[in-house]
Design a protein around this motif. Structure first.
Motif, PDB file in Angstrom:
ATOM      1  N   ARG A  25      -1.082   5.546   8.505  1.00 41.23           N
ATOM      2  CA  ARG A  25      -1.522   6.832   7.961  1.00 41.23           C
ATOM      3  C   ARG A  25      -1.118   7.979   8.894  1.00 41.23           C
ATOM      4  O   ARG A  25      -0.629   9.016   8.435  1.00 41.23           O
ATOM      5  N   PHE A  29       1.528  10.483   7.182  1.00 37.37           N
ATOM      6  CA  PHE A  29       0.912  11.761   6.822  1.00 37.37           C
ATOM      7  C   PHE A  29       1.264  12.890   7.788  1.00 37.37           C
ATOM      8  O   PHE A  29       0.919  14.045   7.532  1.00 37.37           O
ATOM      9  N   TYR A  34       1.444  16.625   3.990  1.00 34.90           N
ATOM     10  CA  TYR A  34       0.118  16.566   4.628  1.00 34.90           C
ATOM     11  C   TYR A  34       0.101  17.186   6.021  1.00 34.90           C
ATOM     12  O   TYR A  34      -0.885  17.804   6.419  1.00 34.90           O
ATOM     13  N   SER A  71      -1.341   0.807  -0.329  1.00 35.34           N
ATOM     14  CA  SER A  71      -2.017   1.601  -1.338  1.00 35.34           C
ATOM     15  C   SER A  71      -3.468   1.158  -1.350  1.00 35.34           C
ATOM     16  O   SER A  71      -3.755  -0.035  -1.497  1.00 35.34           O
ATOM     17  N   GLU A 102      -4.972   6.524  -1.241  1.00 33.87           N
ATOM     18  CA  GLU A 102      -3.646   6.899  -0.732  1.00 33.87           C
ATOM     19  C   GLU A 102      -2.630   5.837  -1.091  1.00 33.87           C
ATOM     20  O   GLU A 102      -2.972   4.680  -1.314  1.00 33.87           O
ATOM     21  N   ILE A 104       1.087   5.040   0.726  1.00 33.23           N
ATOM     22  CA  ILE A 104       1.951   5.481   1.825  1.00 33.23           C
ATOM     23  C   ILE A 104       2.982   4.403   2.138  1.00 33.23           C
ATOM     24  O   ILE A 104       2.716   3.210   1.997  1.00 33.23           O
ATOM     25  N   GLY A 139      -3.993  14.925  -4.585  1.00 31.56           N
ATOM     26  CA  GLY A 139      -2.924  15.239  -3.652  1.00 31.56           C
ATOM     27  C   GLY A 139      -3.088  16.653  -3.128  1.00 31.56           C
ATOM     28  O   GLY A 139      -3.600  17.532  -3.827  1.00 31.56           O
TER      29      GLY A 139
END
Length: 204
Positions: A25, A29, A34, A71, A102, A104, A139
């Protein structure tokens, strides 16, 4: 390169992946949109609620033993209030909502169809629990003139629409984190999307 997906639910196998998931993350991110300047302390707080939730799922992608994507999802009723409150205010039964926290994936593994497979497996898990009517996620919304917006930035809205999700006009929340170009946390606007769980993932 051999990739595999595993669907992990509440228990020791999921808990063992919380630190690798935190690192993933923080890495993913940090990029647009983000711009998250993450820390293990924040991650421990954020992921503790996820790991403790009955019905939580992590669809994990591995390259060998390395976690390269994931996920996550959990019942909305178990999420942080910032995410459940907008639905409660509008009369939704949050116990019938499953929240996609999330999805990613490290850049080197993108473009191989994993994003779609993440959504498919997460939705299948939510359906298998037999008590949820919709899956929703949100989002971050960034201004078009944000100074850190890459010239080649492409929104994911068309992808989510192809997957069967609808943008929920006026249904938003805010969540705070520290951006990489800031020295303190600030609230970020987050836009919700929703899909009936009776629907399968679109083919587009």
């Amino acid at each position: 390169m051999t990739l595999r997906l595993e669907v992990l639910t509440q228990g020791p196998a999921l808990e063992r992946l919380l630190e690798p998931l935190a690192d993933l993350r923080i890495a993913v991110f940090r990029d647009w949109p983000y711009l998250y300047d993450g820390s293990r302390e924040y991650e421990a707080w954020y992921l503790a609620k996820f790991a403790a939730a009955d019905g939580a799922v992590l669809v994990a992608a591995f390259d060998g033993d390395a976690l390269v994507g994931g996920s996550t999802g959990l019942p909305m009723s178990a999420e942080h209030s910032a995410f459940s409150a907008p639905f409660e205010e509008r009369g939704y039964a949050t116990e019938r909502l499953f929240y996609g926290a999330e999805t990613i994936l490290l850049p080197a593994y993108r473009g191989r169809g994993l994003y779609r497979r993440f959504f498919q497996r997460r939705e299948a898990h939510a359906r298998s629990l037999g008590r949820f009517e919709h899956l929703t996620f949100c989002g971050v919304v960034r201004p078009d003139d944000h100074p850190l917006r890459p010239a080649d930035a492409v929104p994911l809205d068309p992808v989510w629409q192809r997957f069967g999700y609808t943008r929920m006009a006026g249904v938003t929340t805010t969540f705070a984190w520290k951006d990489i170009d800031q020295d303190h946390k600030t609230d970020k606007p987050m836009q919700f999307w929703i899909k009936p769980l009776a629907s399968e993932l679109g083919d587009g």
